[in-house]
Scaffold this motif. Structure first.
Motif, PDB file in Angstrom:
ATOM      1  N   LEU A  15      -3.339  -6.030  -5.180  1.00  0.00           N
ATOM      2  CA  LEU A  15      -3.396  -6.966  -4.057  1.00  0.00           C
ATOM      3  C   LEU A  15      -2.618  -8.239  -4.397  1.00  0.00           C
ATOM      4  N   ALA A  19       1.018  -7.556  -4.057  1.00  0.00           N
ATOM      5  CA  ALA A  19       1.401  -7.425  -2.653  1.00  0.00           C
ATOM      6  C   ALA A  19       1.440  -8.780  -1.946  1.00  0.00           C
ATOM      7  N   VAL A  20       0.520  -9.652  -2.296  1.00  0.00           N
ATOM      8  CA  VAL A  20       0.512 -10.992  -1.691  1.00  0.00           C
ATOM      9  C   VAL A  20       1.782 -11.730  -2.102  1.00  0.00           C
ATOM     10  N   ARG A  78       4.688 -10.334  -0.163  1.00  0.00           N
ATOM     11  CA  ARG A  78       4.603 -10.758   1.239  1.00  0.00           C
ATOM     12  C   ARG A  78       5.026 -12.221   1.404  1.00  0.00           C
ATOM     13  N   LYS A  79       4.611 -13.042   0.444  1.00  0.00           N
ATOM     14  CA  LYS A  79       4.922 -14.469   0.542  1.00  0.00           C
ATOM     15  C   LYS A  79       6.314 -14.779  -0.002  1.00  0.00           C
ATOM     16  N   VAL A  95      -4.454  -1.648  -0.121  1.00  0.00           N
ATOM     17  CA  VAL A  95      -3.866  -2.979  -0.251  1.00  0.00           C
ATOM     18  C   VAL A  95      -3.003  -3.305   0.975  1.00  0.00           C
ATOM     19  N   ILE A 109      -5.282  -4.407   3.653  1.00  0.00           N
ATOM     20  CA  ILE A 109      -5.819  -5.769   3.438  1.00  0.00           C
ATOM     21  C   ILE A 109      -4.758  -6.806   3.812  1.00  0.00           C
ATOM     22  N   ILE A 110      -3.512  -6.538   3.379  1.00  0.00           N
ATOM     23  CA  ILE A 110      -2.425  -7.483   3.676  1.00  0.00           C
ATOM     24  C   ILE A 110      -2.251  -7.630   5.197  1.00  0.00           C
ATOM     25  N   ASP A 140      -2.770 -10.992   7.270  1.00  0.00           N
ATOM     26  CA  ASP A 140      -1.604 -11.443   8.035  1.00  0.00           C
ATOM     27  C   ASP A 140      -1.981 -11.738   9.481  1.00  0.00           C
ATOM     28  N   LEU A 190      -1.809 -15.652   5.230  1.00  0.00           N
ATOM     29  CA  LEU A 190      -0.772 -15.510   4.205  1.00  0.00           C
ATOM     30  C   LEU A 190       0.418 -16.409   4.495  1.00  0.00           C
ATOM     31  N   ALA A 191       0.208 -17.380   5.338  1.00  0.00           N
ATOM     32  CA  ALA A 191       1.307 -18.262   5.722  1.00  0.00           C
ATOM     33  C   ALA A 191       1.749 -19.113   4.532  1.00  0.00           C
TER      34      ALA A 191
END
Ligand SMILES: Cc1cc2nc3c(=O)[nH]c(=O)nc-3n(C[C@H](O)[C@H](O)[C@H](O)COP(=O)(O)OP(=O)(O)OC[C@H]3O[C@@H](n4cnc5c(N)ncnc54)[C@H](O)[C@@H]3O)c2cc1C
Ligand SMILES: Nc1ncnc2c1ncn2[C@@H]1O[C@H](COP(=O)(O)O)[C@@H](O)[C@H]1O
Lengths: 323, 264
Positions: A313, A316-317, A320-321, B250, B253-254, B258, B263-264
């Motif tokens: 996780l 992945a975060v 994504r960011k 995962v 969850i993302i 989002d 997640l900004a």
């Protein structure tokens, strides 16, 4: 004269927020009952500080100066005497820990009814009734008192009223402590174990519990918190075990927070923990036990092993960011 | 030194808990077991004995409850108690916290313990207050949620977490202490201890034997009546994901985070 007596806990020159909630609640109820709400303070409290309880609706404050602070039984002696002399029908405590010990001891002393973890108090037929969630919050029970009643609130159950500028009358009382009440002495109080970390201002909290398995398990939470731009919180179980600082503990004897996201990993979700973050906007739980109580109130629950999920996780975060 | 450990039989946590709506009492059917928090109190007693700072003559497990509660006593004995005492009487049914604490105190008076230990909470009652009630009746100093307890002849040095951090409190014996679950890691009973538990002395007593005032216990003697059971305000049920393929989990969850702009 009937009335409601509230114990107002203070520490380092300020009243406990739950005690102020307790005074506010008692004042509201007293108005409905047509009686007054009074408070009890012990130890070193200035006239000015004691009088501020009037801001929340207490008309009178009984102060017992030479009583040791931080222990329950001396306060039982004080409250039993004040209630006996002044005929209060009810005693009320805000959430925390001392109030549970004092309230129960007082109930024994007065042979009164006691209810703990109270979330609502109602007035019916000129009497108070108290609602308390039971069985892991799956049902709510109402207590009816046959005689005098002792009400011990759940953490944050009683809202603090907007302060007025009314001052309470302060009256000193002299109380002879019971012999056994003097047989416990405070050696050190309020020791902060571990670093002082600010978690109250974080919008995102990644919380870890006993399910992390070992102190190093917190590294998984720290990595995720960093990726999300948040901070790390903990349960009492891991703080007591010395895995993480007390300053990060959420719950009944820790902090109360309401972040945008509370992500709990390896936490069962005990009520004493829940009361510290239940107003979070979004609650996500990762637990390998599908029966864990936390799933009853999480918005997103993941049944699985945190050791597998957290590292992926975090990656992945980050992806994504774009960091 | 004599240590009494208060233990309770509770519904097994794995089994669903319910209140009988017609009586307002807990439905006592189903699997029952020793309150898991009480195993920490028994272990604490064992560690006092093994610590050697004081001489422990006896560890006695004490309960108040229906006849089925003997199983909790057997378990307590298998974990180290030397014998047990069981207060059971129809007149006690429906006792509230204050009545229960009063009856237990009366029972304990017969034993004259130097130290009374309890668990941090009962799994079904969740009051964490019986200790304070018992202590007031016995006129003994008391502390709850203790996670470290050093014993020397005549005194205890206890640590516990309260509202503002950790407190260290010195207490003169005799005393009533409820221990937090972080105080120790309870041992598992040996097979031999489990087999032998039923042979250890078990003293079964009724309210007449402990000299308590019958009008202070049971439903009639209780000062609070519980009723009007209702469900809590319903919160929309959360989404549940069973983790089978972690990459997929995962990704879900993302997406969920989002959607909520977390997640900004
Ligand atoms: C008066 C009082 C005050 C209290 N105050 C507080 C307080 O302020 N704050 C607080 O937090 N608690 C408090 N407690 C304690 C509370 O009752 C609980 O004991 C505590 O919150 C439990 O912490 P935990 O969830 O970390 O541990 P546990 O209850 O042991 O839960 C651990 C969880 O981890 C899961 N798990 C294990 N391994 C894995 C894995 N590999 N992957 C995923 N999941 C896993 C297990 O299924 C389990 O559900 C208080 C108690 C009392 C009596
Ligand atoms: N009926 C009972 N008999 C003996 N001990 C009890 C009983 N009820 C509670 N206790 C003790 O009190 C502790 C706290 O329980 P409670 O106050 O119900 O949360 C338990 O861990 C037990 O040690």
């Amino acid at each position: 004269m009937s009335g409601i007596l509230v114990f107002a806990l203070h520490y380092e020159g300020a009243f406990n927020k739950n005690s102020l909630g307790g005074v506010s609640e008692a004042a509201k109820l007293a108005e409905q009952l047509g009686c007054e709400a009074h408070a009890v303070v012990i130890g070193d409290v200035s006239d000015e500080l004691a009088a501020t309880l009037g801001n929340y609706g207490a008309t009178k404050v009984f102060r017992a100066k030479d009583v040791p602070e931080g222990l329950a039984q001396p306060v039982v002696d004080v409250m039993a005497k004040v209630m006996g002399d002044n005929g209060h029908d009810y005693a009320l405590f805000g959430g925390g820990l001392l109030g549970f010990e004092i309230g129960a001891g007082l109930a024994a002393r007065l042979n009164a009814g006691v209810t703990m973890e109270v979330t609502h108090v109602n007035v019916a037929d000129g009497k108070l009734t108290a609602e308390r969630p039971i069985h892991g919050d799956s049902s709510i029970s109402t207590s009816h008192y046959k005689d005098r009643g002792i009400i011990i609130g759940r953490l944050n159950a009683f809202e603090i009223a907007a302060p007025s500028d009314a001052a309470a009358v302060v009256e000193d009382v002299d109380v002879q402590l019971s012999e056994f009440s003097t047989r416990a002495t405070m050696v050190t109080r309020g020791e902060q174990r571990g670093e002082d970390i600010d978690i109250e201002s974080a919008d995102i909290l990644v919380a870890g519990g006993r399910g992390l398995g070992k102190p190093e398990g917190f590294e998984l939470c720290e990595a995720l918190a960093e990726a999300l731009g948040g901070a790390v919180a903990a349960t009492r179980a891991v703080v007591d075990a010395g895995w993480y600082p007390y300053s990060t503990q959420i719950g009944q004897t820790g902090k109360t927070v309401s972040p945008k996201l509370y992500l709990a990993a390896g936490i069962s979700g005990a009520i004493q923990h829940k009361v510290g973050f239940q107003s979070a906007e979004n609650i996500v739980a990762i637990n390998k036990d599908s029966n864990a109580p936390i799933f009853e109130y999480s918005d997103l629950g993941i049944v699985g092993d945190l050791n597998k999920i957290l590292p992926k996780l975090t990656e992945a975060v980050k992806v994504r960011k774009g960091s | 030194m004599k240590i009494c450990v208060l233990v309770k039989e509770v519904p097994d946590a794995a089994v669903e808990k319910r209140i009988d709506p017609s009586t307002g009492r807990m439905d006592r059917s189903g699997e029952r077991n020793l309150n898991p928090y009480d195993t920490h109190a028994i272990e604490a007693a064992m560690q006092v004995r093994e610590g050697g700072e004081v001489e422990v003559d006896e560890i006695v497990a004490v309960t108040m409850g229906p006849s089925s509660a003997v199983r909790a006593l057997h378990k307590a004995v298998s974990l180290g108690a030397d014998r047990s005492v069981h207060l059971s009487d129809d007149a006690l049914a429906g006792s509230d916290v204050v009545a229960t604490g009063y009856a237990l105190a009366k029972l304990l008076e017969r034993e004259s313990p130097d130290l009374v230990l309890l668990g941090q909470q009962s799994d079904d009652g969740e009051c964490y207050t019986i200790g304070a009630v018992v202590a007031d009746h016995l006129q003994m100093p008391s502390l709850t949620q203790v996670i470290k307890m050093d014993v020397t002849p005549g005194t205890l040095r206890c640590e516990r977490q309260a509202e503002y951090g950790y407190d260290t409190v010195e207490i003169a014996l005799p005393a009533v202490i409820s221990v937090g679950d972080a105080i120790n890691e309870p041992r598992y009973p040996s097979l031999k201890a489990i087999m032998g538990a039923k042979k250890k002395p078990l003293d079964a007593v009724g309210i007449g034997d402990v000299g308590l005032e019958a009008e202070r216990v049971g439903e009639a003697g209780s000062k609070v009546a519980c009723g009007d059971f209702k469900p809590p305000p319903q919160k929309a049920a959360g989404e549940i994901i069973e983790d089978e393929d972690t990459n997929e989990t995962v990704a879900k969850i993302i997406a969920w985070l989002d959607e909520r702009k977390l997640l900004a």
